[in-house]
Design a protein around this motif. Structure first.
Motif, short mmCIF file in Angstrom:
data_model
loop_
_atom_site.label_atom_id
_atom_site.label_comp_id
_atom_site.label_asym_id
_atom_site.label_seq_id
_atom_site.Cartn_x
_atom_site.Cartn_y
_atom_site.Cartn_z
N VAL A 54 40.32 40.02 40.39
CA VAL A 54 39.33 39.29 41.20
C VAL A 54 38.72 40.24 42.24
N ALA A 55 39.57 40.99 42.90
CA ALA A 55 39.08 41.93 43.92
C ALA A 55 38.13 42.95 43.31
N GLY A 56 38.39 43.32 42.06
CA GLY A 56 37.54 44.28 41.37
C GLY A 56 36.31 43.66 40.74
N GLY A 57 36.20 42.35 40.79
CA GLY A 57 35.04 41.67 40.24
C GLY A 57 34.96 41.69 38.73
N ASP A 58 36.10 41.86 38.07
CA ASP A 58 36.12 41.99 36.60
C ASP A 58 36.62 40.70 35.97
N ASP A 59 35.71 39.84 35.56
CA ASP A 59 36.08 38.54 34.99
C ASP A 59 36.85 38.68 33.68
N GLU A 61 38.85 41.10 32.83
CA GLU A 61 40.20 41.51 33.22
C GLU A 61 40.97 40.33 33.84
N LEU A 62 40.27 39.50 34.61
CA LEU A 62 40.91 38.33 35.19
C LEU A 62 41.43 37.40 34.10
#
Length: 108
Positions: A54-59, A61-62
């Motif tokens: 989430v912190a990395g903004g990678d949906d 990966e989430l």
């Protein structure tokens, strides 16, 4: 919706079946063999990885890390003799309650 429930039901059955598998041949059996505390540690690691996605903004990966988190949480529940049905019952009990009221009631 039924596909989701079917997938979780199949996974839960597989996790139960793997309790008796050889830890040398099954990752799940190896987790069970290590015990609930080690599985709980893995759940924590996966939760952190989901938060980092989430912190990395990678949906994408989430979603992947959430799958890992749910998988390991289900292993932990089975290791403790619990199931998603137990969690569902608790969620149903909370339905219609304010989250603030429910949380306050837990501390009493």
């Amino acid at each position: 919706m039924s596909d989701m429930l079917e997938t979780l039901t199949k996974l839960e059955a597989l996790l139960e079946e793997r309790k008796n598998a050889d830890p040398e041949k099954s990752y799940v059996a190896r987790l069970y063999h290590k015990g609930a505390k080690k599985i709980a540690q893995k759940v924590g690691e996966e939760a952190v990885e989901a938060a980092m996605a989430v912190a990395g903004g990678d949906d994408k990966e989430l979603v992947a890390e959430s799958a890992d988190l749910l998988f390991h949480l289900m292993v932990l529940l089975r290791a403790k003799g619990l199931s998603l049905a137990d969690v569902t019952k608790e969620l149903a009990r909370r339905e219609g309650l304010s989250g603030l009221i429910e949380k306050a009631n837990r501390s009493k």
